[in-house]
Design an enzyme around this catalytic site. Structure first.
Site, mmCIF file in Angstrom:
data_model
loop_
_atom_site.group_PDB
_atom_site.id
_atom_site.type_symbol
_atom_site.label_atom_id
_atom_site.label_comp_id
_atom_site.label_asym_id
_atom_site.label_seq_id
_atom_site.Cartn_x
_atom_site.Cartn_y
_atom_site.Cartn_z
ATOM 1 N N GLY A 12 0.804 -1.216 0.000
ATOM 2 C CA GLY A 12 0.000 0.000 0.000
ATOM 3 C C GLY A 12 0.836 1.264 0.000
ATOM 4 O O GLY A 12 1.958 1.306 0.509
ATOM 5 N N ARG A 16 -3.056 8.271 3.650
ATOM 6 C CA ARG A 16 -3.365 9.066 4.841
ATOM 7 C C ARG A 16 -2.104 9.565 5.557
ATOM 8 O O ARG A 16 -2.176 10.443 6.409
ATOM 9 C CB ARG A 16 -4.240 8.253 5.804
ATOM 10 C CG ARG A 16 -5.703 8.223 5.403
ATOM 11 C CD ARG A 16 -6.530 7.429 6.381
ATOM 12 N NE ARG A 16 -6.377 5.993 6.177
ATOM 13 C CZ ARG A 16 -6.936 5.061 6.947
ATOM 14 N NH1 ARG A 16 -7.669 5.414 7.983
ATOM 15 N NH2 ARG A 16 -6.759 3.772 6.692
ATOM 16 N N GLN A 73 3.049 -6.882 -6.364
ATOM 17 C CA GLN A 73 1.617 -6.781 -6.659
ATOM 18 C C GLN A 73 1.459 -5.572 -7.573
ATOM 19 O O GLN A 73 1.403 -4.443 -7.126
ATOM 20 C CB GLN A 73 0.800 -6.621 -5.379
ATOM 21 C CG GLN A 73 -0.702 -6.624 -5.621
ATOM 22 C CD GLN A 73 -1.510 -6.276 -4.378
ATOM 23 O OE1 GLN A 73 -0.973 -5.699 -3.426
ATOM 24 N NE2 GLN A 73 -2.791 -6.607 -4.379
ATOM 25 N N GLY A 140 -13.356 -4.925 12.415
ATOM 26 C CA GLY A 140 -14.212 -6.092 12.283
ATOM 27 C C GLY A 140 -14.403 -6.758 13.631
ATOM 28 O O GLY A 140 -13.441 -6.910 14.392
ATOM 29 N N ASN A 170 -10.909 -8.083 15.101
ATOM 30 C CA ASN A 170 -9.964 -8.737 14.211
ATOM 31 C C ASN A 170 -8.785 -7.792 13.974
ATOM 32 O O ASN A 170 -8.961 -6.680 13.479
ATOM 33 C CB ASN A 170 -10.663 -9.077 12.894
ATOM 34 C CG ASN A 170 -9.709 -9.593 11.835
ATOM 35 O OD1 ASN A 170 -8.608 -10.033 12.138
ATOM 36 N ND2 ASN A 170 -10.147 -9.544 10.584
ATOM 37 N N LYS A 351 37.057 15.519 14.631
ATOM 38 C CA LYS A 351 36.600 14.840 13.425
ATOM 39 C C LYS A 351 37.724 13.979 12.851
ATOM 40 O O LYS A 351 38.828 14.462 12.596
ATOM 41 C CB LYS A 351 36.145 15.886 12.396
ATOM 42 C CG LYS A 351 35.458 15.317 11.156
ATOM 43 C CD LYS A 351 36.369 14.917 10.024
ATOM 44 C CE LYS A 351 37.151 16.058 9.445
ATOM 45 N NZ LYS A 351 37.951 15.612 8.255
ATOM 46 N N ASN A 377 48.505 18.132 25.821
ATOM 47 C CA ASN A 377 47.604 19.214 26.229
ATOM 48 C C ASN A 377 47.457 20.186 25.064
ATOM 49 O O ASN A 377 48.449 20.712 24.555
ATOM 50 C CB ASN A 377 48.151 19.958 27.453
ATOM 51 C CG ASN A 377 47.153 20.973 27.987
ATOM 52 O OD1 ASN A 377 46.336 20.669 28.849
ATOM 53 N ND2 ASN A 377 47.209 22.195 27.469
ATOM 54 N N TYR A 387 42.567 21.550 5.714
ATOM 55 C CA TYR A 387 41.975 21.602 4.374
ATOM 56 C C TYR A 387 42.508 22.801 3.600
ATOM 57 O O TYR A 387 42.472 23.930 4.091
ATOM 58 C CB TYR A 387 40.452 21.699 4.530
ATOM 59 C CG TYR A 387 39.650 21.632 3.253
ATOM 60 C CD1 TYR A 387 39.897 20.652 2.297
ATOM 61 C CD2 TYR A 387 38.626 22.544 3.018
ATOM 62 C CE1 TYR A 387 39.142 20.571 1.145
ATOM 63 C CE2 TYR A 387 37.858 22.483 1.854
ATOM 64 C CZ TYR A 387 38.127 21.495 0.922
ATOM 65 O OH TYR A 387 37.370 21.436 -0.223
#
Length: 459
Positions: A12, A16, A73, A140, A170, A351, A377, A387
């Protein structure tokens, strides 16, 4: 024991949910709801598991991977039609087939196991998983006879008189005799308002043939609820969070405020860990004994060592040693390795770096792409300049080095063992072992210069 199979209905779209993400892929505590279903079914032995996919089949299959066989399906014509798509893989097989919905992530493996066992002990052709609903509207109704046997299942819109008052519903989960299931599916009609083939019609077909239909009642209605919108999704998240948190607390973990603590299903926490409110612990994280987490801390896919303390900080994809102090307001980014008895203080970012045992980065520093030894330290405001606009480079700081405040280490560069870097230095060349490196302009004082500037500014 009879062969056991599973068919998961996950075709499905879930309109909703009002989302571009297909319904069964919406996460509950960080994991797609269909994955919860598969993992609970995998908690006991199945001979075959088949997931029926439709909308978003490629994405759903990508998440499921090798955990289940997939059947497409192509046209969504109802739940009975969906199960029928598995016929080529299951027809003529002896055994029991459980049919479950991919949007019911709260049903536990214990409940599935109990349903299987009850079905087989009763020698039934079909067994319905039922529950008592506080508000059965829309469900149900399971109607029983004087012998407490299932007589029929009445859809809410068809219920009349006393049937409306029945609160046993159910849940949409069933066990079937496999051969009887596929024989009956070929007799299901689409003569209804939706023009679809409904799986519950199989129950009536079997009863018309005097086949035994049973029911297994679970006392926990909450776990059977299907998720159809964002409100139900939030309720499921809350239920699963409570379930996971209670398990950890029973295993010796202290949660100061369980309602405001979020722990993913794969997290491992050893006894005597203390977790403060606002903590979010995700992924395959392991937290060793006597650690203390939070408040307001996020940890994702990390190992946190014994007796370590992380406060108001974020850590992801990293290894943190024993007796480490992190935070407040530190950021441990992926591929960080923090040794034992290390201090990473406030507003420090680490990092893709290693910090050796008993090293300290107390505050306001960036340590990226660095190999830092033990007993180092690093002073306030230090940056490993990794970089150049195209490539990342490594900074190496060897054991026992001391880096003064507001220093820039321009990678690639090495600070040798036991060396000192003077505060305010910009280091562009290697610092030899046991040396002092000073890389800053010489101070010059100009007496009376400030007064001259002030006088000029008057006009």
């Amino acid at each position: 024991m009879a062969n056991r199979y599973a068919v998961i209905l996950a075709a499905g779209q879930g309109t909703r949910m009002k989302s571009k993400l297909y319904k069964v892929l919406h996460p509950v505590l960080g994991r797609p709801m269909v994955q919860h279903v598969i993992e609970q079914l995998n908690s006991f032995k199945l001979d075959k598991m088949i997931t029926i996919v439709g909308h978003g089949a490629e994405k759903v299959s990508e998440h499921i991977g090798d955990n289940s066989q997939m059947v497409l399906q192509e046209e969504q014509l109802g739940t009975g039609h969906a199960v029928l798509q598995a016929e080529d893989l299951l027809k003529n097989q002896d055994g029991t087939t459980i049919v479950v919905c991919g949007d019911t992530p709260l049903i536990t493996g214990e409940t599935y196991q109990a349903l299987f066992d009850h079905h087989e002990q009763e020698d039934a052709k079909a067994t319905v998983l039922t529950a008592k609903a506080p508000n059965p509207a829309g469900y149900g109704r399971v109607i029983r006879n004087d012998r407490n046997e299932v007589e029929r299942i009445v859809e809410h819109k068809d219920a009349e008189g006393s049937e409306i008052q029945v609160d046993e519903i159910n849940t949409g989960t069933y066990c079937f005799d496999n051969k009887a299931l596929f024989e009956a599916l070929h007799l299901v009609s689409n003569n209804n308002a939706q023009g679809e083939y409904y799986l519950p019609d199989v129950i009536g077909i079997l009863q018309s043939r005097d086949a035994k239909v049973s029911a297994f009642h679970t006392s926990d209605f909450e776990e059977t609820v299907g998720i159809n919108d964002r409100v139900a999704l939030a309720q499921a998240e809350k239920t699963m969070k409570r379930r996971i948190n209670e398990t950890h607390m029973r295993n010796g973990v202290t949660l100061i405020d369980p309602d405001n603590t979020y722990i993913d299903p794969d997290v491992v926490i050893e006894p005597d860990v203390l977790i403060h409110p606002g903590s979010i612990i995700k992924g395959k994280t392991t937290i060793r004994k006597d650690a203390e987490i939070g408040p307001h801390t996020e940890i994702d896919h990390c190992v946190v060592g014994e007796a370590s303390r992380i406060r108001q900080s974020v850590a992801k994809d990293s290894h943190i040693g024993d007796q480490v102090q992190i935070g407040p307001y530190a950021h441990i980014r992926p591929e960080a390795s923090i040794g034992n008895e290390v201090k990473v203080g406030n507003f420090v970012e680490v990092k893709k770096s290693s910090l050796g045992d008993r090293s300290k980065v107390p505050h306001l520093s960036y340590i990226g792409d660095a190999d830092v030894g033990s007993h180092v330290n690093i002073g306030c405001g230090t940056i490993t300049v990794n970089y150049d606009g195209k490539n990342k480079y490594l900074t190496t700081i060897e054991d026992d080095a001391f880096v003064g405040c507001n220093s820039n280490l321009i990678a690639p560069v090495t600070v040798g063992k036991g060396s000192y870097v003077a505060a305010g230095s910009t280091i562009t060349n290697d610092v030899p072992e046991d040396s002092l490196s000073i890389a800053r302009a010489r101070q010059a004082n100009k007496d009376g210069y400030a007064s001259r500037i002030k006088n000029q500014n008057k006009y």
